[in-house]
Design a protein around this motif. Structure first.
Motif, short mmCIF file in Angstrom:
data_model
loop_
_atom_site.label_atom_id
_atom_site.label_comp_id
_atom_site.label_asym_id
_atom_site.label_seq_id
_atom_site.Cartn_x
_atom_site.Cartn_y
_atom_site.Cartn_z
N GLY A 97 6.70 13.87 17.25
CA GLY A 97 6.92 12.55 17.63
C GLY A 97 6.67 12.27 18.91
N SER B 155 9.89 8.20 21.37
CA SER B 155 11.10 7.37 21.00
C SER B 155 12.06 6.76 22.12
N ARG C 50 4.53 10.63 12.90
CA ARG C 50 5.30 9.52 13.40
C ARG C 50 6.66 9.73 12.43
N GLY C 51 7.86 10.21 12.99
CA GLY C 51 9.17 10.39 12.48
C GLY C 51 9.85 9.31 11.90
N LYS D 232 5.61 5.31 9.48
CA LYS D 232 5.69 6.65 9.20
C LYS D 232 4.52 7.32 8.83
#
Length: 177
Positions: free
Chosen positions: A51, A20, A91-92, A113
């Motif tokens: 993640g 991220s 995938r958060g 997600k």
């Protein structure tokens, strides 16, 4: 199959990430290669931190050509690649990107997600530049591919390795002895 990214990526210290680019809060861990490969058999693709995925490239500094693909099913294994590993990835809520070192440049990935299986395939890890090459020239014979599909989390797998570079990283961060 959906292409999430296809293009060039600058490599420093032989690494790149999926992470991220949103600001981390105090409780979130920054990507750490030692933690990324905890309990992993392979040493090329570490996904033990939620993640985040840490990738080892086939060169120390330079540019690679890479494709990131999303499938609705498990794709057929492409045996033309010399190195193949698989990991699980969740995938958060945060947006994620394909990132160069320290996310200096990031390419947003439109990944829904959920839980995924990630296959990282590489060829030409031991190939080097000739003396006349610029560091930004692609190294002949090197290929990098990331394939993703929905799947329940399972242990990582070391499916194929042939190069000295891959063997080194499988020993260094993986379980290969």
């Amino acid at each position: 199959m959906d292409k999430l990214y296809s293009g060039l990526l600058n490599i420093d210290y032989g690494q790149f990430y999926i992470d991220s680019t949103e600001p981390h809060n105090e409780k979130e861990e920054h990507l750490d290669p030692d933690k990324a490969f905890e309990d992993h058999e392979n040493g090329l693709c570490g996904s033990a931190q939620f993640g985040k995925i840490f990738f080892v490239a086939g060169l120390h500094v330079g540019v690679i050509k890479i494709d990131v693909e999303l499938y609705s099913f498990e794709p057929e294994l492409d045996q033309s690649f010399e190195e193949i590993v698989e990991v699980s990835f969740t995938r958060g809520n945060k947006s994620i990107s394909l990132c160069e070192m320290w996310c200096e440049q990031a390419h947003t990935l439109d990944l829904p997600k959920g839980d995924f299986r990630v296959r990282y395939s590489v060829s030409g890890m031991d190939n080097e530049r000739d003396d006349e090459s610029d560091w930004q020239d692609l190294i002949p014979g090197q290929r990098h591919l990331i394939q993703m599909w929905s799947a329940s989390p399972t242990r990582d797998k070391l499916l194929k390795y042939t190069s000295e570079s891959a063997a080194y990283w499988h020993r260094e961060w993986g379980a290969l002895r």
